[in-house]
Design a protein around this motif. Sequence first.
Motif, PDB file in Angstrom:
ATOM      1  N   THR A   1      -6.032  -6.760  -0.888  1.00 39.41           N
ATOM      2  CA  THR A   1      -6.262  -5.405  -1.373  1.00 39.41           C
ATOM      3  C   THR A   1      -4.986  -4.584  -1.194  1.00 39.41           C
ATOM      4  OG1 THR A   1      -7.792  -3.512  -1.307  1.00 39.41           O
ATOM      5  CG2 THR A   1      -7.228  -4.532   0.805  1.00 39.41           C
TER       6      THR A   1
ATOM      7  N   HIS B   1     -17.362   1.633  -4.521  1.00 39.71           N
ATOM      8  CA  HIS B   1     -17.768   1.916  -3.144  1.00 39.71           C
ATOM      9  C   HIS B   1     -19.175   2.499  -3.049  1.00 39.71           C
ATOM     10  CE1 HIS B   1     -13.492   1.375  -2.398  1.00 39.71           C
ATOM     11  NE2 HIS B   1     -13.779   1.293  -1.124  1.00 39.71           N
TER      12      HIS B   1
ATOM     13  N   CYS C   1     -11.696   1.826   4.126  1.00 44.16           N
ATOM     14  CA  CYS C   1     -10.470   1.032   3.962  1.00 44.16           C
ATOM     15  C   CYS C   1     -10.558  -0.257   4.768  1.00 44.16           C
ATOM     16  CB  CYS C   1      -9.246   1.826   4.424  1.00 44.16           C
ATOM     17  SG  CYS C   1      -8.707   3.036   3.230  1.00 44.16           S
ATOM     18  N   HIS C   2     -10.022  -1.317   4.183  1.00 46.89           N
ATOM     19  CA  HIS C   2      -9.976  -2.604   4.870  1.00 46.89           C
ATOM     20  C   HIS C   2      -8.785  -2.638   5.829  1.00 46.89           C
ATOM     21  CE1 HIS C   2     -12.293  -3.511   1.250  1.00 46.89           C
ATOM     22  NE2 HIS C   2     -12.854  -4.484   1.962  1.00 46.89           N
TER      23      HIS C   2
ATOM     24  N   THR D   1      -4.711   3.564   9.314  1.00 43.26           N
ATOM     25  CA  THR D   1      -5.472   4.005   8.139  1.00 43.26           C
ATOM     26  C   THR D   1      -6.937   3.575   8.164  1.00 43.26           C
ATOM     27  OG1 THR D   1      -3.471   4.145   6.792  1.00 43.26           O
ATOM     28  CG2 THR D   1      -5.561   3.971   5.605  1.00 43.26           C
ATOM     29  N   PRO D   2      -7.265   2.303   8.421  1.00 39.93           N
ATOM     30  CA  PRO D   2      -8.691   1.941   8.384  1.00 39.93           C
ATOM     31  C   PRO D   2      -9.520   2.584   9.496  1.00 39.93           C
ATOM     32  CG  PRO D   2      -7.351   0.063   9.054  1.00 39.93           C
ATOM     33  CD  PRO D   2      -6.400   1.154   8.645  1.00 39.93           C
TER      34      PRO D   2
ATOM     35  N   MET E   1      -3.517   3.586   0.169  1.00 45.71           N
ATOM     36  CA  MET E   1      -4.031   4.495   1.200  1.00 45.71           C
ATOM     37  C   MET E   1      -3.134   4.509   2.423  1.00 45.71           C
ATOM     38  SD  MET E   1      -6.439   6.004  -0.246  1.00 45.71           S
ATOM     39  CE  MET E   1      -6.871   6.982   1.171  1.00 45.71           C
ATOM     40  N   GLU E   2      -2.560   3.365   2.769  1.00 41.36           N
ATOM     41  CA  GLU E   2      -1.656   3.304   3.914  1.00 41.36           C
ATOM     42  C   GLU E   2      -0.383   4.099   3.639  1.00 41.36           C
ATOM     43  OE1 GLU E   2      -4.649   0.219   4.431  1.00 41.36           O
ATOM     44  OE2 GLU E   2      -3.490   0.861   2.705  1.00 41.36           O
TER      45      GLU E   2
END
Length: 180
Positions: A130, A29, A99-100, A92-93, A134-135
């Motif tokens: 991906t 990143h 985040c995608h 989340t994004p 994270m979610e």
Amino acid sequence: MDTKFHRLTTSICSKDSMTTPEPQAHLTHVRTDGSAHMVDVTDKAITTRTAVAEGYVITRPDVIEQLFDATLPKGDALPVARVAGIMGAKKTPEIIPLCHPLPLGKITVDFQRMEDRVRIEALVKTTGVTGVEMEALTAVSTASLTVFDMIKAVDKQATITGLRVLEKSGGKSGDWSVER
């Protein structure tokens, strides 16, 4: 400390990083100039991806009883926290900058009663390019914050702890899980 990582972070934090950027050092990143960017996932294979995360809200045993008996002053907290966790995963994004956005196919949020805590577990699943770690973490975090909000009137010292990914599957890096 990894010397490449040390050089990169030193470069990012120094004034000279504008003129002499360090190599990326495999931080996906971060570009060579030190600026953040969203990773290009357009060439990655579409696979089914799953992640499971957990976290705990620690409180007194009498509060756990009220939580699971739905007798808290603010009402029945667990259904509210479940919906909040699901909503958190979907958002989340919007709250984690790099985040995608993903089409989430399944989200579950479950609660386990323990003597002085509630264990919160989320499972998130998608078919995409991906992962959904994270979610899953955001689902647990949001559900934990909601439980905290609903019990704070009866326990101002409640604590949220133990947030972690337990397992993931799919994608190039394969499947893994932590020992439980």
